[in-house]
Design a protein around this motif. Structure first.
Motif, PDB file in Angstrom:
ATOM      1  N   ASP A  99       0.847  -1.193   0.000  1.00 21.57           N
ATOM      2  CA  ASP A  99       0.000   0.000   0.000  1.00 21.57           C
ATOM      3  C   ASP A  99       0.888   1.251   0.000  1.00 21.57           C
ATOM      4  OD1 ASP A  99      -2.327   1.453  -0.052  1.00 21.57           O
ATOM      5  OD2 ASP A  99      -2.914   1.010   2.001  1.00 21.57           O
ATOM      6  N   ILE A 100       0.287   2.374  -0.307  1.00 21.65           N
ATOM      7  CA  ILE A 100       1.039   3.629  -0.335  1.00 21.65           C
ATOM      8  C   ILE A 100       1.499   4.007   1.069  1.00 21.65           C
ATOM      9  CG2 ILE A 100      -0.010   4.552  -2.423  1.00 21.65           C
ATOM     10  CD1 ILE A 100      -1.978   6.101  -0.669  1.00 21.65           C
ATOM     11  N   HIS A 101       2.554   4.795   1.126  1.00 25.82           N
ATOM     12  CA  HIS A 101       3.084   5.282   2.397  1.00 25.82           C
ATOM     13  C   HIS A 101       2.035   6.175   3.061  1.00 25.82           C
ATOM     14  CE1 HIS A 101       5.714   7.519   5.150  1.00 25.82           C
ATOM     15  NE2 HIS A 101       6.492   6.446   5.091  1.00 25.82           N
ATOM     16  N   PRO A 102       1.961   6.194   4.384  1.00 30.36           N
ATOM     17  CA  PRO A 102       0.951   7.016   5.060  1.00 30.36           C
ATOM     18  C   PRO A 102       0.979   8.503   4.684  1.00 30.36           C
ATOM     19  CG  PRO A 102       1.968   5.505   6.621  1.00 30.36           C
ATOM     20  CD  PRO A 102       2.706   5.358   5.330  1.00 30.36           C
ATOM     21  N   THR A 103       2.130   9.032   4.299  1.00 31.78           N
ATOM     22  CA  THR A 103       2.219  10.453   3.928  1.00 31.78           C
ATOM     23  C   THR A 103       2.067  10.694   2.431  1.00 31.78           C
ATOM     24  OG1 THR A 103       4.625  10.352   3.713  1.00 31.78           O
ATOM     25  CG2 THR A 103       3.739  10.907   5.893  1.00 31.78           C
ATOM     26  N   PHE A 104       1.833   9.625   1.666  1.00 30.20           N
ATOM     27  CA  PHE A 104       1.775   9.729   0.205  1.00 30.20           C
ATOM     28  C   PHE A 104       0.763  10.766  -0.260  1.00 30.20           C
ATOM     29  CE2 PHE A 104       0.010   8.453  -3.904  1.00 30.20           C
ATOM     30  CZ  PHE A 104       1.143   8.309  -4.671  1.00 30.20           C
ATOM     31  N   GLN A 105      -0.465  10.639   0.217  1.00 31.06           N
ATOM     32  CA  GLN A 105      -1.539  11.528  -0.232  1.00 31.06           C
ATOM     33  C   GLN A 105      -1.192  12.996   0.034  1.00 31.06           C
ATOM     34  OE1 GLN A 105      -5.156  10.051   1.512  1.00 31.06           O
ATOM     35  NE2 GLN A 105      -6.365  10.776  -0.197  1.00 31.06           N
ATOM     36  N   GLN A 106      -0.723  13.276   1.235  1.00 37.79           N
ATOM     37  CA  GLN A 106      -0.409  14.654   1.588  1.00 37.79           C
ATOM     38  C   GLN A 106       0.756  15.178   0.759  1.00 37.79           C
ATOM     39  OE1 GLN A 106      -2.290  16.660   3.588  1.00 37.79           O
ATOM     40  NE2 GLN A 106      -0.990  18.214   2.642  1.00 37.79           N
ATOM     41  N   LYS A 107       1.752  14.341   0.504  1.00 34.58           N
ATOM     42  CA  LYS A 107       2.911  14.793  -0.278  1.00 34.58           C
ATOM     43  C   LYS A 107       2.528  15.061  -1.736  1.00 34.58           C
ATOM     44  CE  LYS A 107       6.628  13.331   2.584  1.00 34.58           C
ATOM     45  NZ  LYS A 107       7.929  12.773   2.724  1.00 34.58           N
ATOM     46  N   VAL A 108       1.633  14.258  -2.276  1.00 38.26           N
ATOM     47  CA  VAL A 108       1.167  14.508  -3.643  1.00 38.26           C
ATOM     48  C   VAL A 108       0.381  15.817  -3.689  1.00 38.26           C
ATOM     49  CG1 VAL A 108      -0.317  13.677  -5.507  1.00 38.26           C
ATOM     50  CG2 VAL A 108       1.230  12.092  -4.353  1.00 38.26           C
ATOM     51  N   LYS A 109      -0.484  16.040  -2.706  1.00 42.43           N
ATOM     52  CA  LYS A 109      -1.242  17.295  -2.643  1.00 42.43           C
ATOM     53  C   LYS A 109      -0.305  18.485  -2.486  1.00 42.43           C
ATOM     54  CE  LYS A 109      -5.512  15.385  -0.736  1.00 42.43           C
ATOM     55  NZ  LYS A 109      -6.397  15.331   0.429  1.00 42.43           N
ATOM     56  N   ASP A 110       0.708  18.348  -1.645  1.00 41.21           N
ATOM     57  CA  ASP A 110       1.687  19.425  -1.464  1.00 41.21           C
ATOM     58  C   ASP A 110       2.448  19.697  -2.755  1.00 41.21           C
ATOM     59  OD1 ASP A 110       0.907  19.589   1.181  1.00 41.21           O
ATOM     60  OD2 ASP A 110       2.679  18.504   1.951  1.00 41.21           O
ATOM     61  N   PHE A 111       2.768  18.636  -3.483  1.00 43.02           N
ATOM     62  CA  PHE A 111       3.474  18.782  -4.759  1.00 43.02           C
ATOM     63  C   PHE A 111       2.614  19.547  -5.762  1.00 43.02           C
ATOM     64  CE2 PHE A 111       4.331  17.088  -9.049  1.00 43.02           C
ATOM     65  CZ  PHE A 111       5.603  17.613  -9.224  1.00 43.02           C
ATOM     66  N   ILE A 112       1.352  19.180  -5.863  1.00 47.64           N
ATOM     67  CA  ILE A 112       0.434  19.863  -6.788  1.00 47.64           C
ATOM     68  C   ILE A 112       0.280  21.329  -6.394  1.00 47.64           C
ATOM     69  CG2 ILE A 112      -1.967  19.974  -7.582  1.00 47.64           C
ATOM     70  CD1 ILE A 112      -1.969  16.861  -7.301  1.00 47.64           C
ATOM     71  N   LYS A 113       0.140  21.583  -5.110  1.00 46.76           N
ATOM     72  CA  LYS A 113       0.025  22.964  -4.620  1.00 46.76           C
ATOM     73  C   LYS A 113       1.296  23.749  -4.948  1.00 46.76           C
ATOM     74  CE  LYS A 113      -0.986  25.532  -0.391  1.00 46.76           C
ATOM     75  NZ  LYS A 113      -1.219  25.414   1.046  1.00 46.76           N
ATOM     76  N   HIS A 114       2.444  23.103  -4.771  1.00 46.58           N
ATOM     77  CA  HIS A 114       3.723  23.748  -5.096  1.00 46.58           C
ATOM     78  C   HIS A 114       3.786  24.095  -6.586  1.00 46.58           C
ATOM     79  CE1 HIS A 114       8.021  24.506  -5.308  1.00 46.58           C
ATOM     80  NE2 HIS A 114       8.081  23.645  -6.311  1.00 46.58           N
ATOM     81  N   LEU A 115       3.372  23.150  -7.425  1.00 46.06           N
ATOM     82  CA  LEU A 115       3.411  23.390  -8.872  1.00 46.06           C
ATOM     83  C   LEU A 115       2.518  24.572  -9.252  1.00 46.06           C
ATOM     84  CD1 LEU A 115       3.389  19.952 -10.720  1.00 46.06           C
ATOM     85  CD2 LEU A 115       5.273  21.562 -10.436  1.00 46.06           C
ATOM     86  N   ARG A 116       1.335  24.627  -8.662  1.00 44.39           N
ATOM     87  CA  ARG A 116       0.424  25.742  -8.966  1.00 44.39           C
ATOM     88  C   ARG A 116       1.036  27.060  -8.557  1.00 44.39           C
ATOM     89  NH1 ARG A 116      -5.023  22.734  -7.085  1.00 44.39           N
ATOM     90  NH2 ARG A 116      -5.429  21.660  -9.046  1.00 44.39           N
ATOM     91  N   SER A 117       1.737  27.105  -7.435  1.00 41.78           N
ATOM     92  CA  SER A 117       2.337  28.368  -6.983  1.00 41.78           C
ATOM     93  C   SER A 117       3.507  28.764  -7.880  1.00 41.78           C
ATOM     94  CB  SER A 117       2.784  28.256  -5.526  1.00 41.78           C
ATOM     95  OG  SER A 117       3.899  27.390  -5.404  1.00 41.78           O
ATOM     96  N   VAL A 118       4.234  27.775  -8.409  1.00 39.39           N
ATOM     97  CA  VAL A 118       5.373  28.059  -9.281  1.00 39.39           C
ATOM     98  C   VAL A 118       4.893  28.531 -10.644  1.00 39.39           C
ATOM     99  CG1 VAL A 118       7.326  27.019 -10.494  1.00 39.39           C
ATOM    100  CG2 VAL A 118       6.929  26.469  -8.110  1.00 39.39           C
ATOM    101  N   ILE A 119       3.883  27.860 -11.172  1.00 35.73           N
ATOM    102  CA  ILE A 119       3.385  28.199 -12.505  1.00 35.73           C
ATOM    103  C   ILE A 119       2.700  29.546 -12.454  1.00 35.73           C
ATOM    104  CG2 ILE A 119       1.741  27.515 -14.307  1.00 35.73           C
ATOM    105  CD1 ILE A 119       2.373  24.612 -13.555  1.00 35.73           C
TER     106      ILE A 119
END
Length: 168
Positions: free
Chosen positions: A148-168
């Motif tokens: 199964d995915i790591h317990p922090t997987f979901q949050q890290k993916v959401k943080d990554f998407i949020k980071h990308l939106r702020s950069v773009i």
């Protein structure tokens, strides 16, 4: 990615030392894997797909798993299907970031190279935490995923998407 080892084939016609014609086959990958797999069981063949192109290891292994599962009529749980798709998409973004970074560097821009690799490292960190690997994950298995995915997987993916939106 044309700079990865072995994915560019140039079929060349020569007349002595004069080049008469070159046929370019971009994306050509051949390692004799079909022959190697002839004497192996299905699970033993999976690792070969990962190594065809390290920028799409997830997708390659996913495709082989789908073929085997279809042939054996194996039902994959919905959760595993979602996880596979998310991992494939992260790998796709990772691949595009590497392409963009190297292309811009080839054109003379060094700063975007570092920016692209910064975001790519975030994806590789997510992969490593869940699968234990950064380039070759060995994560998809026949019938699902390795774990199964790591317990922090979901949050890290959401943080990554949020980071990308702020950069773009």
């Amino acid at each position: 990615h044309p700079a990865t080892y072995g994915v560019l084939r140039l079929r060349t016609s020569l007349d002595g030392e004069t080049v008469k014609k070159i046929d370019v086959y971009c994306g050509y990958v051949h390692r004799g894997i079909e022959k190697l797999c002839e004497s192996l069981t299905y699970p033993q063949t999976l690792h070969f797909a990962d190594r065809l192109d390290y920028l799409s290891a997830q997708q390659n292994r996913h495709a082989v798993c789908l073929c085997i599962e279809d042939a054996l009529q194996v039902e994959v749980p919905a959760r595993a299907q979602y996880i596979r798709t998310i991992m494939d998409e992260l790998q796709r973004i990772d691949s595009h970031l590497l392409f963009y970074s190297c292309l811009v560097m080839d054109m003379g821009g060094l700063t975007p190279f570092f920016y692209g690799f910064r975001e790519r490292e975030m994806i590789l960190d997510i992969f490593e935490e869940t699968t234990g690997g950064r380039l070759i994950q060995n994560y998809n298995m026949i019938g699902g995923v390795q774990a199964d995915i790591h317990p922090t997987f979901q949050q890290k993916v959401k943080d990554f998407i949020k980071h990308l939106r702020s950069v773009i």
